[in-house]
Enzyme design. Structure first.
Site, PDB file in Angstrom:
ATOM      1  N   VAL A 116       0.914  -1.325   0.038  1.00  0.00           N
ATOM      2  CA  VAL A 116       0.043   0.085   0.132  1.00  0.00           C
ATOM      3  C   VAL A 116       0.867   1.323   0.059  1.00  0.00           C
ATOM      4  O   VAL A 116       0.729   2.350  -0.720  1.00  0.00           O
ATOM      5  CB  VAL A 116      -0.924  -0.027   1.271  1.00  0.00           C
ATOM      6  CG1 VAL A 116      -2.041   1.220   1.097  1.00  0.00           C
ATOM      7  CG2 VAL A 116      -1.722  -1.319   1.104  1.00  0.00           C
ATOM      8  N   GLY A 118      -0.995  -9.125  -3.807  1.00  0.00           N
ATOM      9  CA  GLY A 118      -0.942  -8.078  -2.825  1.00  0.00           C
ATOM     10  C   GLY A 118      -2.289  -8.207  -1.888  1.00  0.00           C
ATOM     11  O   GLY A 118      -2.533  -6.897  -1.168  1.00  0.00           O
ATOM     12  N   LYS A 154      -6.394  -2.177  10.313  1.00  0.00           N
ATOM     13  CA  LYS A 154      -7.777  -2.561  11.135  1.00  0.00           C
ATOM     14  C   LYS A 154      -7.360  -3.241  12.529  1.00  0.00           C
ATOM     15  O   LYS A 154      -8.146  -3.356  13.437  1.00  0.00           O
ATOM     16  CB  LYS A 154      -8.697  -3.484  10.255  1.00  0.00           C
ATOM     17  CG  LYS A 154      -7.911  -4.539   9.601  1.00  0.00           C
ATOM     18  CD  LYS A 154      -7.511  -4.154   8.275  1.00  0.00           C
ATOM     19  CE  LYS A 154      -6.420  -4.794   7.577  1.00  0.00           C
ATOM     20  NZ  LYS A 154      -6.476  -5.112   6.263  1.00  0.00           N
ATOM     21  N   GLY A 212      -5.579  -4.757  -2.274  1.00  0.00           N
ATOM     22  CA  GLY A 212      -4.745  -4.571  -3.158  1.00  0.00           C
ATOM     23  C   GLY A 212      -4.241  -3.086  -3.072  1.00  0.00           C
ATOM     24  O   GLY A 212      -4.621  -2.286  -2.478  1.00  0.00           O
ATOM     25  N   LYS A 240     -12.373  -5.970  11.238  1.00  0.00           N
ATOM     26  CA  LYS A 240     -13.239  -5.157  10.342  1.00  0.00           C
ATOM     27  C   LYS A 240     -14.475  -4.925  10.845  1.00  0.00           C
ATOM     28  O   LYS A 240     -15.304  -4.078  11.197  1.00  0.00           O
ATOM     29  CB  LYS A 240     -13.228  -5.532   8.954  1.00  0.00           C
ATOM     30  CG  LYS A 240     -11.904  -5.123   8.380  1.00  0.00           C
ATOM     31  CD  LYS A 240     -11.639  -6.153   6.869  1.00  0.00           C
ATOM     32  CE  LYS A 240     -10.343  -5.512   6.163  1.00  0.00           C
ATOM     33  NZ  LYS A 240     -10.168  -6.595   4.937  1.00  0.00           N
TER      34      LYS A 240
HETATM   35  N1  LIG Z   1      -2.570  -4.976   1.098  1.00  0.00           N
HETATM   36  C1  LIG Z   1      -3.896  -4.631   1.144  1.00  0.00           C
HETATM   37  O1  LIG Z   1      -4.438  -4.887   0.195  1.00  0.00           O
HETATM   38  C2  LIG Z   1      -4.419  -4.085   2.228  1.00  0.00           C
HETATM   39  C3  LIG Z   1      -5.547  -3.306   2.106  1.00  0.00           C
HETATM   40  C4  LIG Z   1      -6.131  -2.505   3.522  1.00  0.00           C
HETATM   41  C5  LIG Z   1      -5.429  -2.270   4.411  1.00  0.00           C
HETATM   42  N2  LIG Z   1      -4.198  -2.991   4.274  1.00  0.00           N
HETATM   43  C6  LIG Z   1      -3.229  -2.545   5.785  1.00  0.00           C
HETATM   44  O2  LIG Z   1      -2.281  -1.693   5.337  1.00  0.00           O
HETATM   45  C7  LIG Z   1      -1.259  -2.053   6.277  1.00  0.00           C
HETATM   46  C8  LIG Z   1       0.087  -2.253   5.352  1.00  0.00           C
HETATM   47  O3  LIG Z   1      -0.205  -3.270   4.521  1.00  0.00           O
HETATM   48  P1  LIG Z   1       0.691  -3.620   3.351  1.00  0.00           P
HETATM   49  O4  LIG Z   1       0.050  -4.768   2.578  1.00  0.00           O
HETATM   50  O5  LIG Z   1       1.129  -2.628   2.733  1.00  0.00           O
HETATM   51  O6  LIG Z   1       1.813  -4.498   4.033  1.00  0.00           O
HETATM   52  P2  LIG Z   1       3.388  -4.794   3.662  1.00  0.00           P
HETATM   53  O7  LIG Z   1       3.798  -6.017   4.436  1.00  0.00           O
HETATM   54  O8  LIG Z   1       3.289  -4.996   2.043  1.00  0.00           O
HETATM   55  O9  LIG Z   1       4.118  -3.595   3.942  1.00  0.00           O
HETATM   56  C9  LIG Z   1       4.596  -3.082   5.377  1.00  0.00           C
HETATM   57  C10 LIG Z   1       5.804  -2.056   5.280  1.00  0.00           C
HETATM   58  O10 LIG Z   1       5.948  -1.664   6.582  1.00  0.00           O
HETATM   59  C11 LIG Z   1       7.434  -1.823   6.832  1.00  0.00           C
HETATM   60  N3  LIG Z   1       7.674  -2.098   8.161  1.00  0.00           N
HETATM   61  C12 LIG Z   1       7.570  -3.169   8.928  1.00  0.00           C
HETATM   62  N4  LIG Z   1       7.928  -3.007  10.116  1.00  0.00           N
HETATM   63  C13 LIG Z   1       8.382  -1.566  10.286  1.00  0.00           C
HETATM   64  C14 LIG Z   1       8.995  -1.112  11.295  1.00  0.00           C
HETATM   65  N5  LIG Z   1       9.079  -1.540  12.620  1.00  0.00           N
HETATM   66  N6  LIG Z   1       9.458   0.364  11.099  1.00  0.00           N
HETATM   67  C15 LIG Z   1       9.334   0.881   9.990  1.00  0.00           C
HETATM   68  N7  LIG Z   1       8.807   0.109   8.582  1.00  0.00           N
HETATM   69  C16 LIG Z   1       8.174  -1.048   9.055  1.00  0.00           C
HETATM   70  C17 LIG Z   1       7.920  -2.861   5.891  1.00  0.00           C
HETATM   71  O11 LIG Z   1       9.465  -2.360   5.568  1.00  0.00           O
HETATM   72  C18 LIG Z   1       7.087  -2.627   4.515  1.00  0.00           C
HETATM   73  O12 LIG Z   1       7.636  -1.541   3.860  1.00  0.00           O
HETATM   74  C19 LIG Z   1      -1.630  -3.125   7.216  1.00  0.00           C
HETATM   75  O13 LIG Z   1      -2.106  -2.704   8.256  1.00  0.00           O
HETATM   76  C20 LIG Z   1      -2.716  -4.012   6.291  1.00  0.00           C
HETATM   77  O14 LIG Z   1      -3.527  -4.402   7.056  1.00  0.00           O
HETATM   78  C21 LIG Z   1      -3.673  -3.562   3.562  1.00  0.00           C
HETATM   79  N1  LIG Z   2      -5.718  -8.707   3.689  1.00  0.00           N
HETATM   80  C1  LIG Z   2      -6.917  -7.789   3.395  1.00  0.00           C
HETATM   81  C2  LIG Z   2      -6.604  -6.568   2.922  1.00  0.00           C
HETATM   82  C3  LIG Z   2      -7.575  -5.491   2.817  1.00  0.00           C
HETATM   83  O1  LIG Z   2      -8.086  -5.231   4.068  1.00  0.00           O
HETATM   84  C4  LIG Z   2      -8.102  -8.677   2.481  1.00  0.00           C
HETATM   85  O2  LIG Z   2      -7.728  -9.771   1.946  1.00  0.00           O
HETATM   86  O3  LIG Z   2      -9.168  -8.297   2.507  1.00  0.00           O
END
Ligand SMILES: NC(=O)c1ccc[n+]([C@@H]2O[C@H](COP(=O)([O-])OP(=O)(O)OC[C@H]3O[C@@H](n4cnc5c(N)ncnc54)[C@H](O)[C@@H]3O)[C@@H](O)[C@H]2O)c1
Ligand SMILES: N[C@@H](CCO)C(=O)O
Ligand code: NA
Length: 434
Positions: A18, A188, A106, A308, A206
């Protein structure tokens, strides 16, 4: 000139699926963000776990020290790391020093939401989290703001993209569970630890957020009844197909009113069979869809990409614009609304319906023994289908609504009957007249 205004300085914590998209869009569309906000929006630092793995981030911005970034000279902290710690401490530090927060986390909100709200309240900072539920779909702002004058009775839908991707593939192509999960990870959608998706923790977090906003009550993740999809078998999918239904992982948050008029909240996440004609049955891939039923508005449906990088970045950036505008215009975002303080009803008391598919001995009296067990537990039957197969027969029972505990004890009792060879599938039924 907007360009001459003091910039809104943003610390980006996390640059994964993200965060990368948030940074890219902010950089590509900086002029537009400035125009919409009323001031330039400037990323002043990006914290990641391993800086050397991020050649795409300008060297002068990247750091492994998220704490220093949060304590530095910034106005807004955008948190896209995930998990409880160190994010909780980082966001409390930010909020306590008056820095507004935008987060997609969340898990953190469902466990420590009130602590974060309180810190924001004390310092006057904002906390926005549209991306935390149903990705790109505007859902939390409608609940927090647009529907603030209505009385919400029910919020129900598909809020986890990964499990919907897996169930849709199992239903349409008969694809295996683990290969589809791997694919969801590659795209993703899945959480860093995908058991959060398949065991229902993500959807339960959620549901806690949705129930809290909808019913003005603090609901935490551990108050949400949670069942994931790891126990959904090809047998369950086939049993659903045989009745022209499909299986979806649903989050259901309801206002429950008992015979004396006392209100409580029911919040649960579990797989359920729904009719193929139901609008949620057509929600495929990683899409999410949520129905909201409110007293005056009636039924509303929200649909779109729930996971995503780029869809989620859309919601994060919408929040960032809102926070930045509040800064420019000296406004404030919505605060926690938990005045109703309704109790949370245990799952056992929640009225549900079951679909039960059994392999039974093909002889006289089987049906009456099974029916008697339902009777003993005060559960009434809506549909029975029996089909003989020589020595064995298959028996499908769909119940009317009954308290979940009564239905679950009925199934336990039925499994012990000597004429029952195997309980093939047990699943709750949603989305049709009782
Ligand atoms: N991927 C999705 O579709 C999606 C959708 C909605 C919400 N989210 C939420 O968004 C957030 C991020 O998700 P993502 O999929 O991008 O995760 P990801 O694992 O791809 O990215 C996490 C990032 O955090 C960094 N990180 C981890 N520990 C760290 C620390 N101690 N200090 C600094 N940086 C640190 C990592 O280096 C990485 O860049 C999560 O809370 C997830 O639940 C994700
Ligand atoms: N892992 C979560 C990301 C979005 O919150 C999902 O699959 O819906
Ligand atoms: Na959303």
């Amino acid at each position: 000139m907007i360009r001459d205004r003091e910039p809104i300085r943003v610390a980006l914590l996390g640059c994964g699926t993200v965060g990368t998209e948030v940074l890219r869009l902010l950089q590509d569309q900086s002029e537009e963000f400035a125009a919409r906000t009323g001031a330039p929006v400037l990323v002043t630092g990006v914290a990641v776990r391993r800086p050397h793995k991020h050649p795409e981030v300008p060297e002068n911005l990247i750091t492994a020290d998220a704490q220093a970034l949060v304590e530095g000279d910034v106005d807004v902290v955008v948190e896209l790391i995930g998990g409880i710690e160190p994010t909780r401490s980082l966001l409390l530090t930010a909020l306590r020093s008056g820095k507004s927060v935008v987060t997609a986390n969340k898990a953190l909100l469902a466990e420590h939401g009130s602590e974060l709200y309180a810190a924001a309240d004390e310092s006057g900072a904002d906390i926005y989290f549209e991306a935390a539920v149903a990705g790109a779909i505007p859902l939390l702002r409608p609940l927090r703001e647009s529907l603030a004058g209505d009385r919400i009775d029910r919020v129900m839908g598909i809020v986890n993209g990964t499990t919907n991707y897996i169930l849709s593939a199992m239903d349409s192509t008969g694809a295996g569970y683990s290969e589809t999960l791997d694919e969801a990870g590659r795209l993703g959608y899945a959480e860093a630890d995908p058991t959060a998706d398949v065991d229902g923790f993500d959807a339960a977090a959620k549901a806690a957020i949705l129930a809290s906003l909808a019913f003005h009550t603090r609901v935490t993740a551990n108050q949400v009844h949670r069942e994931g999809i790891s126990s959904v078998t090809p047998g369950d999918i086939a049993a659903a197909k045989a009745l022209d239904r499909t299986v979806k992982l649903l989050a259901i948050c309801e206002r429950v009113v008992d015979a004396d008029g006392n209100e409580s909240v029911s919040a649960r996440v579990h797989p359920a069979m729904i009719p193929r004609g139901h609008p949620l049955a057509g929600v495929g891939d990683a899409f999410n869809a949520v129905f909201v039923e409110a007293e005056a508005a009636g039924q509303l449906m929200f649909y779109g990409q729930g996971a995503g990088g780029s869809p989620t970045a859309s919601a994060v950036l919408g929040d960032l614009v809102a926070v930045a505008r509040n800064k420019v215009l000296a406004g404030k975002g919505p605060r926690e609304s938990a005045h109703a303080q309704l109790p949370v009803q245990p799952m056992g008391k929640t009225p549900t319906r079951y679909h039960i598919s059994l392999d039974v001995a093909d002889k006289a009296g089987v049906l009456s023994q099974v029916a008697a067990t339902f009777n003993e537990h005060d559960v009434s039957i809506s549909v029975v289908r029996q089909q003989g197969r020589g020595e064995e027969a298959s028996l499908v029972v769909v119940t009317h609504t009954a308290p979940d505990a009564a239905l679950s004890s009925t199934v336990d009792k039925i499994a012990q009957l000597s004429i029952v060879r195997e309980v093939v599938s047990v699943m709750r039924v949603e989305g049709e007249a009782t």
